[in-house]
Scaffold this motif. Structure first.
Motif, PDB file in Angstrom:
ATOM      1  N   UNK A   2       0.840  -1.195   0.000  1.00  0.00           N
ATOM      2  CA  UNK A   2       0.000   0.000   0.000  1.00  0.00           C
ATOM      3  C   UNK A   2       0.887   1.263   0.000  1.00  0.00           C
ATOM      4  N   UNK A   3       0.425   2.271  -0.704  1.00  0.00           N
ATOM      5  CA  UNK A   3       1.146   3.543  -0.748  1.00  0.00           C
ATOM      6  C   UNK A   3       0.105   4.656  -0.792  1.00  0.00           C
ATOM      7  N   UNK A   4       0.344   5.735  -0.032  1.00  0.00           N
ATOM      8  CA  UNK A   4      -0.603   6.864  -0.017  1.00  0.00           C
ATOM      9  C   UNK A   4      -0.155   7.903  -1.040  1.00  0.00           C
ATOM     10  N   UNK A   5      -0.958   8.062  -2.082  1.00  0.00           N
ATOM     11  CA  UNK A   5      -0.644   9.009  -3.164  1.00  0.00           C
ATOM     12  C   UNK A   5      -1.450  10.290  -3.019  1.00  0.00           C
ATOM     13  N   UNK A   6      -0.796  11.440  -3.146  1.00  0.00           N
ATOM     14  CA  UNK A   6      -1.546  12.668  -3.374  1.00  0.00           C
ATOM     15  C   UNK A   6      -1.853  12.658  -4.864  1.00  0.00           C
ATOM     16  N   UNK A   7      -3.139  12.482  -5.219  1.00  0.00           N
ATOM     17  CA  UNK A   7      -3.497  12.331  -6.637  1.00  0.00           C
ATOM     18  C   UNK A   7      -3.820  13.677  -7.276  1.00  0.00           C
ATOM     19  N   UNK A  12      -5.918  12.501  -1.243  1.00  0.00           N
ATOM     20  CA  UNK A  12      -5.033  11.341  -1.105  1.00  0.00           C
ATOM     21  C   UNK A  12      -5.802  10.066  -1.418  1.00  0.00           C
ATOM     22  N   UNK A  13      -5.156   9.149  -2.141  1.00  0.00           N
ATOM     23  CA  UNK A  13      -5.744   7.820  -2.383  1.00  0.00           C
ATOM     24  C   UNK A  13      -4.715   6.757  -2.037  1.00  0.00           C
ATOM     25  N   UNK A  14      -5.200   5.652  -1.472  1.00  0.00           N
ATOM     26  CA  UNK A  14      -4.308   4.528  -1.186  1.00  0.00           C
ATOM     27  C   UNK A  14      -4.278   3.633  -2.422  1.00  0.00           C
ATOM     28  N   UNK A  15      -3.076   3.364  -2.937  1.00  0.00           N
ATOM     29  CA  UNK A  15      -2.950   2.520  -4.130  1.00  0.00           C
ATOM     30  C   UNK A  15      -2.100   1.312  -3.801  1.00  0.00           C
ATOM     31  N   UNK A  16      -2.284   0.273  -4.590  1.00  0.00           N
ATOM     32  CA  UNK A  16      -1.471  -0.923  -4.430  1.00  0.00           C
ATOM     33  C   UNK A  16      -0.371  -0.876  -5.488  1.00  0.00           C
ATOM     34  N   UNK A  17       0.873  -0.853  -5.052  1.00  0.00           N
ATOM     35  CA  UNK A  17       1.989  -0.779  -6.010  1.00  0.00           C
ATOM     36  C   UNK A  17       3.022  -1.850  -5.666  1.00  0.00           C
ATOM     37  N   UNK A  18       3.998  -2.023  -6.563  1.00  0.00           N
ATOM     38  CA  UNK A  18       5.031  -3.033  -6.312  1.00  0.00           C
ATOM     39  C   UNK A  18       6.001  -2.568  -5.240  1.00  0.00           C
ATOM     40  N   UNK A  19       6.512  -3.509  -4.471  1.00  0.00           N
ATOM     41  CA  UNK A  19       7.605  -3.226  -3.535  1.00  0.00           C
ATOM     42  C   UNK A  19       8.817  -2.844  -4.384  1.00  0.00           C
TER      43      UNK A  19
END
Ligand SMILES: NC(=O)c1ccc[n+]([C@@H]2O[C@H](COP(=O)([O-])OP(=O)(O)OC[C@H]3O[C@@H](n4cnc5c(N)ncnc54)[C@H](O)[C@@H]3O)[C@@H](O)[C@H]2O)c1
Ligand SMILES: [Zn+2]
Ligand SMILES: [Zn+2]
Length: 341
Positions: A2-7, A12-19
């Motif tokens: 999980x990563x918190x992006x300022x979109x 802010x949205x929580x997105x699922x990204x690669x480690x």
């Protein structure tokens, strides 16, 4: 992960990204806590000088090493650490003087070259990583970075007298500048803030006077306190259109005004005050490695700043964490995002 992006601005949205893939000289940190910094608010609000959303913010981090690259020699899995979040090119004239903060092509978290720390797993080159003692909480570990900013600002002062210092703005940076100044031996430290809670914090941390510019003439009060002479140095840790003039007006002749605050819009400055009083104006940009080491030692040696930890929210509520610091409707100094327990 999980990563918190300022979109977009203030969203802010929580997105699922690669480690992140680990390089040979890097460690992978399972993030425990991340501090929200006043400087994160510039991109969040859309007022940053050149950076724009989308971005993962955050650069104040503490956590556990869970993987080490094959060339890493100083760390092992399980070490509790924080990160000095900038990386110089190693080649430019500033890197050659150990001034990574001024490197003309430095990398910092939250840019395309290096993800921000509002993530579950954060990669960092070994040379930017520092151990935190077992006795120290992760939250205190995240305060090392802003404390290094304060240590650097105090170190930039060249006036020899340590009699009187004013700090304009008593958020995290201003309060930590108070702590760093106190530890450096300044006798009388005068703090200002527009929030009563922050002024109370300043007094609790040893400020001699705590003044509210919305309620009193802070320049007159400072002049009064110093018998008309003015303080030796004023440090600016808040953003306001009149704050440079205010600082200059309360500083003595041949004194110094230091700007830590990132005031990204152009503001008018009454330069004649600097000329007439032969004052020096300087900037203080993040820290040098020696400042980061000093801040790490101060915290590892038991400097207790837990009073500054006012809010703690989970990663899912990074939006709220940024809103809390931005809106200042609650009593706030340092908002911590707890990524994992
Ligand atoms: N130079 C650097 O390397 C560096 C590093 C980190 C932060 N910063 C900058 O330092 C500044 C402070 O950061 P922070 O994390 O403490 O932010 P913060 O928002 O926690 O603190 C700012 C404080 O200033 C107070 N304030 C607002 N207007 C004021 C005024 N007119 N007079 C006095 N106080 C006033 C606010 O109430 C608040 O307590 C920001 O501009 C930030 O970008 C610079
Ligand atoms: Zn910061
Ligand atoms: Zn460089």
């Amino acid at each position: 992960m999980r990563a918190a992006y300022v979109v977009e601005s203030e969203k802010v949205e929580i997105k699922d990204i690669n480690v992140p893939a680990l390089k040979d000289d890097e460690v992978l940190i399972k993030v425990k806590t991340v501090g929200v910094c006043g400087s994160d608010l510039h991109l969040f609000k859309g007022t940053h000088a050149f950076r724009k959303p989308p971005a993962v913010l955050g650069h104040e981090v503490a956590g556990d090493i869970i993987e080490v690259g094959k060339n890493v020699t100083n760390f092992k899995i399980g070490d509790r650490v924080t990160v000095e979040p900038h990386l110089g090119c190693g080649e430019c004239e500033f890197c050659k003087q150990d001034l990574v903060n001024l490197c003309t092509s430095k990398k910092a978290p939250g840019t395309p070259a290096w993800i921000g720390t509002f993530v579950e797993y954060f990669n960092a080159p070994e040379k930017t990583v520092y151990k935190i003692n077992d006795k120290i909480s992760y939250e205190m570990g995240t305060l090392i970075e802003p404390l290094a900013v304060a240590v650097h600002a105090i170190d930039r002062i060249t006036v020899a007298e340590k009699d009187t210092l004013a700090i304009l703005g008593s958020g995290t940076i201003g309060l930590l500048a108070l702590v760093a100044a106190r530890e450096a031996g300044y006798k009388n430290i005068i703090c200002t803030d527009t929030q009563e809670f922050n002024l109370e914090m300043a007094l609790k941390q040893g400020a001699t006077l705590a003044l509210n510019p919305l309620k009193e003439d802070v320049v007159a009060k400072v002049k009064d306190f110093t018998g008309g002479r003015g303080v030796d140095v004023a440090l600016i840790a808040a953003d306001s259109k009149v704050i440079v003039d205010q600082a200059s007006a309360m500083v003595r002749k041949r004194g110094e005004v230091g700007i830590i605050a990132m005031i990204t819009e152009k503001i008018p400055v009454y330069t004649y005050s600097f000329v007439f009083n032969e004052q020096t104006l300087f900037g203080a940009m993040t820290y040098e490695t020696k400042d980061f080491i000093k801040a790490t030692d101060m915290i590892n040696d038991g400097l207790d700043l837990s009073d500054f930890l006012t809010q703690k929210l989970p990663l899912e509520e990074t939006q709220k964490a940024l809103d809390v610091l931005n809106e200042k409707k609650e009593n706030v100094v340092k908002v911590i995002v707890e990524v994992s327990k």
